[in-house]
Motif scaffolding. Sequence first.
Motif, PDB file in Angstrom:
ATOM      1  N   VAL A 208     -62.437 -65.721 -27.274  1.00 43.41           N
ATOM      2  CA  VAL A 208     -60.946 -66.238 -27.214  1.00 43.41           C
ATOM      3  C   VAL A 208     -60.569 -66.142 -28.985  1.00 43.41           C
ATOM      4  CG1 VAL A 208     -59.536 -68.299 -27.135  1.00 43.41           C
ATOM      5  CG2 VAL A 208     -61.144 -67.949 -25.317  1.00 43.41           C
ATOM      6  N   ALA A 209     -61.563 -66.482 -29.793  1.00 42.47           N
ATOM      7  CA  ALA A 209     -61.172 -66.535 -31.220  1.00 42.47           C
ATOM      8  C   ALA A 209     -60.859 -64.992 -31.683  1.00 42.47           C
ATOM      9  CB  ALA A 209     -62.347 -66.907 -31.814  1.00 42.47           C
ATOM     10  N   HIS A 210     -61.169 -63.968 -31.055  1.00 45.37           N
ATOM     11  CA  HIS A 210     -61.165 -62.634 -31.329  1.00 45.37           C
ATOM     12  C   HIS A 210     -60.189 -61.780 -30.122  1.00 45.37           C
ATOM     13  CE1 HIS A 210     -64.718 -63.865 -33.569  1.00 45.37           C
ATOM     14  NE2 HIS A 210     -64.335 -63.056 -34.501  1.00 45.37           N
ATOM     15  N   ALA A 211     -59.449 -62.681 -29.472  1.00 44.14           N
ATOM     16  CA  ALA A 211     -58.624 -62.160 -28.252  1.00 44.14           C
ATOM     17  C   ALA A 211     -57.931 -60.970 -28.779  1.00 44.14           C
ATOM     18  CB  ALA A 211     -57.895 -63.355 -27.804  1.00 44.14           C
ATOM     19  N   LYS A 212     -57.318 -61.258 -30.080  1.00 43.60           N
ATOM     20  CA  LYS A 212     -56.222 -60.004 -30.310  1.00 43.60           C
ATOM     21  C   LYS A 212     -57.039 -58.696 -30.423  1.00 43.60           C
ATOM     22  CE  LYS A 212     -52.963 -63.089 -31.942  1.00 43.60           C
ATOM     23  NZ  LYS A 212     -52.141 -63.278 -33.036  1.00 43.60           N
ATOM     24  N   LEU A 213     -58.317 -58.597 -30.607  1.00 40.29           N
ATOM     25  CA  LEU A 213     -59.142 -57.247 -30.659  1.00 40.29           C
ATOM     26  C   LEU A 213     -59.071 -56.689 -29.292  1.00 40.29           C
ATOM     27  CD1 LEU A 213     -61.968 -58.428 -32.903  1.00 40.29           C
ATOM     28  CD2 LEU A 213     -59.838 -57.499 -33.664  1.00 40.29           C
ATOM     29  N   PHE A 214     -58.838 -57.071 -28.308  1.00 35.34           N
ATOM     30  CA  PHE A 214     -58.905 -56.441 -26.910  1.00 35.34           C
ATOM     31  C   PHE A 214     -57.507 -56.174 -26.389  1.00 35.34           C
ATOM     32  CE2 PHE A 214     -62.525 -59.219 -27.956  1.00 35.34           C
ATOM     33  CZ  PHE A 214     -63.605 -58.593 -27.206  1.00 35.34           C
ATOM     34  N   ALA A 215     -57.550 -55.216 -25.387  1.00 32.29           N
ATOM     35  CA  ALA A 215     -56.409 -55.068 -24.750  1.00 32.29           C
ATOM     36  C   ALA A 215     -56.197 -56.072 -23.736  1.00 32.29           C
ATOM     37  CB  ALA A 215     -56.501 -53.784 -23.824  1.00 32.29           C
ATOM     38  N   ALA A 216     -54.992 -56.325 -23.169  1.00 31.46           N
ATOM     39  CA  ALA A 216     -54.675 -57.744 -22.389  1.00 31.46           C
ATOM     40  C   ALA A 216     -55.481 -57.641 -21.202  1.00 31.46           C
ATOM     41  CB  ALA A 216     -53.280 -57.804 -22.453  1.00 31.46           C
ATOM     42  N   ASP A 217     -55.330 -56.555 -20.445  1.00 31.04           N
ATOM     43  CA  ASP A 217     -55.997 -56.440 -19.256  1.00 31.04           C
ATOM     44  C   ASP A 217     -57.618 -56.738 -19.392  1.00 31.04           C
ATOM     45  OD1 ASP A 217     -53.705 -56.184 -17.904  1.00 31.04           O
ATOM     46  OD2 ASP A 217     -53.750 -53.916 -17.695  1.00 31.04           O
ATOM     47  N   ASP A 218     -58.268 -55.975 -20.268  1.00 29.76           N
ATOM     48  CA  ASP A 218     -59.519 -56.046 -20.387  1.00 29.76           C
ATOM     49  C   ASP A 218     -60.057 -57.321 -20.947  1.00 29.76           C
ATOM     50  OD1 ASP A 218     -59.734 -53.159 -20.151  1.00 29.76           O
ATOM     51  OD2 ASP A 218     -59.850 -52.773 -21.972  1.00 29.76           O
ATOM     52  N   LEU A 219     -59.340 -58.115 -21.731  1.00 24.88           N
ATOM     53  CA  LEU A 219     -59.474 -59.447 -22.092  1.00 24.88           C
ATOM     54  C   LEU A 219     -59.499 -60.559 -21.117  1.00 24.88           C
ATOM     55  CD1 LEU A 219     -59.858 -61.705 -24.382  1.00 24.88           C
ATOM     56  CD2 LEU A 219     -57.464 -61.635 -24.507  1.00 24.88           C
TER      57      LEU A 219
END
Length: 313
Positions: A208-219
């Motif tokens: 969650v802390a690094h959530a912005k590193l992932f594409a939304a669907d993959d996250l």
Amino acid sequence: MTIHIGISACVLGEKVRYDGGHKNSPFCSAVLASFVRYLPICPEQAIGMPIPRPAIRLLKTDSGDIRLVNSKDSSIDFTEKMHQFTDQKLPVLAQLSGYIVCAKSPSCGMERVRLVNEKGELLGKVGTGLFTQRLMQKYPWLPVEEDGRLLDAELKENFITRVYALSAWHQLIASGFSVGKLVEFHSQFKFLIMAHHPTAYRELGRLVAHAKLFAADDLAERYLLDFMRALKQPATRKQHANVLMHLQGFFKKLLSSTAKQELLSLIHQYRLGHAPLMAPLTLLKHHLSLHPHQYVAAQRYLLPYPVELGLRA
């Protein structure tokens, strides 16, 4: 939000089994039914098998394939029909929050289904029903449990916890997924995750802390899978006590020394097995009512499912 659960029709008392009978579960039909909406399915009836009908079994061929065949005549093969039905049905089940299957069934059993070889020799109770196997492969985050295992209090409580957690996730993404929503969701479930799987608690926190590193669907898919796997791990007394100690920490400056000692004593008694979980939980909720705390009040750990189900008693 209505909670939808798939269920083997025979477990709800429908007379659809091979012998014309049923396997009604009082918990499912008389208790849980008041809180959820069921989708009853009998895969064998759905592919056109009559009631009553000859028994079927799982057969492992010499080439390693698993077939669903007539118990008396393995040349009568229902495998392709079952696969076709399952492939057509699975997309309809995407919004389910859980599934309860009939134990030992060659079509629905979750585990320990009898498996034979081409000579008719028993290879062991090592199979999984054809329908349920495809279901779990398609939706690996979906809580699936057998009717017989729901007679075990801990397994039942764990299953219902996961059902309500997945329902909360469905509610979260109903209007679209966002990192902000994920942060809020994780915040509410942090202590429940900690009680079930402390390692996953730390890993999900990092995700969650690094959530912005992932594409939304993959996250979303990665979080959901890891989250539901974490909750599947049984919560131990030690882990529950650890969570309770964390929660009491929010009140340590608000409680008198006597009240603080009373709560700590109850947590210790629970850890040793001398008191039920509801004892320290009830006292903790009492202090929460006297000293409102928005973050603590939002924790799903305190009320993971309706108290009327009585699963923590």
